[in-house]
Write an enzyme that holds these catalytic residues in place. Structure first.
Site, PDB file in Angstrom:
ATOM      1  CG  HIS A  61      -0.903   9.887   0.902  1.00  0.00           C
ATOM      2  ND1 HIS A  61      -1.072   9.571   2.231  1.00  0.00           N
ATOM      3  CD2 HIS A  61      -2.042   9.494   0.286  1.00  0.00           C
ATOM      4  CE1 HIS A  61      -2.260   9.020   2.408  1.00  0.00           C
ATOM      5  NE2 HIS A  61      -2.856   8.962   1.239  1.00  0.00           N
ATOM      6  CD  GLU A 120      -2.164   2.603  -3.397  1.00  0.00           C
ATOM      7  OE1 GLU A 120      -3.219   3.237  -3.557  1.00  0.00           O
ATOM      8  OE2 GLU A 120      -1.841   2.067  -2.303  1.00  0.00           O
ATOM      9  CD  GLU A 139      -5.770   4.304  -6.528  1.00  0.00           C
ATOM     10  OE1 GLU A 139      -6.673   5.170  -6.619  1.00  0.00           O
ATOM     11  OE2 GLU A 139      -5.984   3.077  -6.569  1.00  0.00           O
ATOM     12  CG  ASP A 198      -1.623   7.320  -4.389  1.00  0.00           C
ATOM     13  OD1 ASP A 198      -2.560   6.807  -5.008  1.00  0.00           O
ATOM     14  OD2 ASP A 198      -1.430   7.153  -3.177  1.00  0.00           O
ATOM     15  CE1 TYR A 256       6.493 -12.201  33.722  1.00  0.00           C
ATOM     16  CE2 TYR A 256       8.413 -11.917  35.144  1.00  0.00           C
ATOM     17  CZ  TYR A 256       7.046 -12.007  34.978  1.00  0.00           C
ATOM     18  OH  TYR A 256       6.224 -11.886  36.071  1.00  0.00           O
ATOM     19  CG  HIS A 289      -1.651   1.257   1.474  1.00  0.00           C
ATOM     20  ND1 HIS A 289      -1.378   2.112   2.518  1.00  0.00           N
ATOM     21  CD2 HIS A 289      -2.677   1.822   0.786  1.00  0.00           C
ATOM     22  CE1 HIS A 289      -2.213   3.146   2.474  1.00  0.00           C
ATOM     23  NE2 HIS A 289      -3.000   2.994   1.430  1.00  0.00           N
TER      24      HIS A 289
END
Length: 734
Positions: A350, A335, A384, A337, A710, A305
């Protein structure tokens, strides 16, 4: 104790010059460029750096952490500084995993060549080591770290310090006893061979010794027949045990006389148990072993993505490195864009955020270079597209010119298909996923008509055309802008870009019934994670049937601005093929994703179970009934060795390790159990506990082993993990 590399490498002037040290500029950004003194240490395995020559130095990186070395022109950061520093003087150190690259600029081309050639020589040497050589090098590294004054000997005080570094809590008197036993020269220090004996005493594992003695008649060795018995009874190797025993003795027995006599010593058995041959992962599942001739929609496809992002979704860095890393880890769906950029060049980022911007043509060039370095099977570019008409034409031009023959621009045989092609048919091809002006049928009809017209013209010869004069009705004169609008078609999508979408036409999802009635097998819908999960709950079986004949892509919620991930398992349970992940973000979700795609050669394609490939399937992900009998798994967690410290483990403390075993699959199968913790021992902890799981649908299950430190006050600290498909385990008892 000399480094193993020193004995393996040919004499190299490059390495000698690197050990003399070089002033180079370390580049983090266009504004952060600082001089540092880099020097290869005498062990040949670590590079240290200081602010000045002779200044206080600290480790920069280990050769074992380096994947490769790239030339300066391959770094987008160094390319952006080309006017300031010649690209020939720059180079990039690329590390395994998610560690950021190291960009360096040397003072001259010759110095850059020395470091590039020398580093690559060392990386190749480490890569070609066998298991025994890796162990020897590991010991050499520890000796080098423990020998604080670098005199080639270790005092008892240095050994005590080293034990803490190695995660060992030991009674000082017992440690002194082991030290004195190993100090055969009685010099009060340990040299190379003596340190090896000290290490072996530390490594003594009673649980393995007991196992060895159970099968060895004399307690000194395993004969060929005894080792065959061990392989049959403990490792469940069955009929292949006799042949396998000979192979393993030849591979792991350290002594040549033992190999000649076909016997295995205690050291040989321990070496085998710690090797890939002793791994829980079935070696038969490591290469490409699945049928790769079925339609694309029958496979899970490793998907990324917003591949261009290296960080968060709001202000993170966009980089072609995102595509390189995704492809090298086996991602097959990327992907992109795309938006209008300056000077007519489309950019990738983006949209409507503060993320940085990169050129689309640089992305395509990186994909062309790295698409098939890890896997030969097809790469899907999920576009995109937010570009104007003119820049869409530029997109189409870049895709066509840069990708060349790699780009799939028509059906594999030029004919109208009845199903999606297989990964095998699409080997070394790059497919474009995006919107399309018309159907594939209409595309092929137009191509056929054009071919017929060309043939007809060839047969008849080109007719001479008389110029035809037509009178045009008078009308108002159009301005240049109005004329431009009149010429431009109404469609927003550019035909040249539309034509590059062949098998993966993006369509909006309305309902499963609408898809059945109106869509074709080569059309694909995308779903947000929330929408996909809602559909699984409301109509899980319909989703399974939909994914049996059409591809689906699922993407993370827009609220995940930190680039966090969702659990892909729930979507795989419904047969969703492309579950897109933020691969730059490590964690449980990416562990699960990496675990599934670890098999089948890491090629990025995994064949879905048969009940998820059947368009008439009756499988319900939320109320599953497995097609086969439920399976019971009993896991005996025996012991561990050489565990690292957790990221949050305090300096000077030693881990208290526990093992958690988790099963991920359909909801009823998802479970976890854990051992008790072992106090103050990360070197050779022993648990000796048995955990039990029952799984209804093993075909969909993954098994995850998690080691944690732990902490009774706070959250346990992560130490390490290993995830694999249930179906790829070496031993499964029903």
């Amino acid at each position: 104790m000399a480094s193993l590399l020193q004995g393996r490498l040919p004499a190299s002037e490059d390495l000698l010059l690197m050990q003399n040290g070089t002033m180079m500029r370390k580049v983090r950004s266009r504004s952060w460029k600082k001089l540092r003194y880099f020097r290869l240490q005498e062990d040949g395995m670590t590079v240290w750096h200081a602010r000045t020559v002779g200044g206080s130095a600290k480790p920069s990186f280990s050769i074992s952490d380096v994947e490769t070395v790239r030339e300066g022109h391959e770094s987008e950061l160094l390319r952006s500084l080309a006017e300031e520093f010649p690209l020939e003087q720059g180079f990039t150190v690329v590390f395994h995993g998610r560690r950021s690259n190291l960009d360096l600029v040397a003072g001259s081309v010759a110095e850059a060549q020395v470091w590039m050639a020398g580093l690559q020589l060392l990386v190749d040497a480490v890569t070609n080591m066998d298991q025994q050589e890796r162990l020897d090098q590991w010991l050499s590294d520890w000796f080098y770290r423990g020998d604080k004054n670098q005199d080639g000997r270790m005092t008892f005080q240095e050994v005590q310090r080293l034990l803490h570094l190695m995660n060992v809590e030991m009674d000082p008197d017992y440690a002194l006893q082991l030290f004195q036993m190993a100090d055969t020269s009685q010099s009060g220090t340990l040299e190379g061979g003596e340190f090896v004996e000290f290490y072996k005493a530390l490594m003594k594992r009673d649980e393995v010794q007991e196992l060895f003695e159970n099968f060895s008649a004399d307690g000194q060795k395993l004969t060929l027949l005894e080792f065959v018995d061990f392989l049959r009874e403990e490792q469940k190797e069955g009929e292949r045990a006799p042949d396998l025993a000979l192979e393993l003795i030849d591979r792991y027995e350290p002594s040549e006389s033992g190999k000649l006599r076909h016997v295995l010593s205690m050291d040989g058995l321990l070496s085998y148990l710690s090797s890939k041959d002793g791994d829980i992962f079935n070696p038969a599942c490591l290469p490409v072993y699945q049928d790769m001739t079925q339609p694309l929609n029958h496979y899970y496809i490793s998907s990324s993505h917003n591949t261009y992002l290296l960080g968060d979704q709001f202000c993170g860095q966009s980089s072609v490195e995102g595509y390189i890393r995704a492809l090298k880890r086996g991602c097959r769906c990327l992907e992109v864009d795309i938006w209008d950029g300056p000077n007519g060049e489309p950019i990738v980022y983006h949209g409507h955020t503060l993320t940085s911007r990169i050129l689309f043509k640089d992305v395509v060039a990186s994909v062309a270079q790295y698409a098939f370095q890890t896997s030969d099977y097809p790469v899907i570019l999920s576009l995109e597209n937010h570009c104007s008409w003119d820049q869409q034409q530029t997109l189409a031009s870049h895709l066509t010119e840069i990708l060349g023959d790699q780009l799939l621009s028509t059906t594999v045989d030029g004919l109208l298909p009845t199903q999606l092609p297989s990964p095998e048919e699409l080997r070394r091809k790059i497919l474009v996923k995006g919107k399309k002006l018309q159907t594939l049928e209409e595309d092929l009809e137009e191509e056929e008509e054009e071919e017929e017209l060309e043939l007809q013209l060839e047969r008849e010869g080109e007719p001479e055309l008389e110029p035809e004069v037509q009178s045009e009705p008078e009308g108002p004169e159009l301005s240049p802008r109005s004329q431009d609008k009149r010429k431009r078609p109404k469609s927003v999508l550019c035909p040249s870009l539309s034509a590059l979408v062949v098998y993966l036409k993006s369509v909006s999802f309305h309902s499963f019934a609408h898809s059945r009635d109106h869509y074709r097998f080569y059309e694909i819908s995308s779903f947000s994670e929330a929408k996909a999960k809602s559909l699984i709950k409301e109509a899980g079986n319909e989703f399974v049937q939909h994914n049996a004949w059409q591809l689906s892509r699922v993407y993370p919620s827009g609220l995940r601005t930190d680039s966090s991930n969702y659990n892909p398992q729930e979507l795989w349970n419904a047969g969703c093929q492309m579950v897109a992940m933020n691969v730059q973000t490590a964690g449980l979700e990416m562990d699960i994703c990496d675990g599934l795609f670890r098999q089948n050669g890491g090629c990025g394609y995994v064949l879905k179970p048969g009940f998820l490939r059947d368009a008439q399937s009756t499988f319900y992900p939320e109320r599953p009934v497995g097609p086969s009998k439920a399976q019971i798994l009993r896991i005996q967690v025996i012991s561990g060795q050489q565990l690292p410290k957790g990221a949050k483990t305090k300096e000077g403390t030693i881990v208290d390790p526990l093992v958690r075993v988790e099963v991920f699959g359909v909801r009823p199968d998802t479970a976890r159990q854990e051992t008790n913790h072992v106090e103050n021992n990360g070197f050779n902890p022993y648990w000796g506990e048995t955990l039990c799981f029952r799984v209804q649908v093993p075909e969909l299950a993954l098994l995850r082993f998690l080691v944690k430190d732990y902490n009774w006050k706070f959250r346990d600290d992560f130490v390490g993990q290993y995830t694999l498909p249930w179906t790829c385990m070496q031993q499964v008892q029903c």
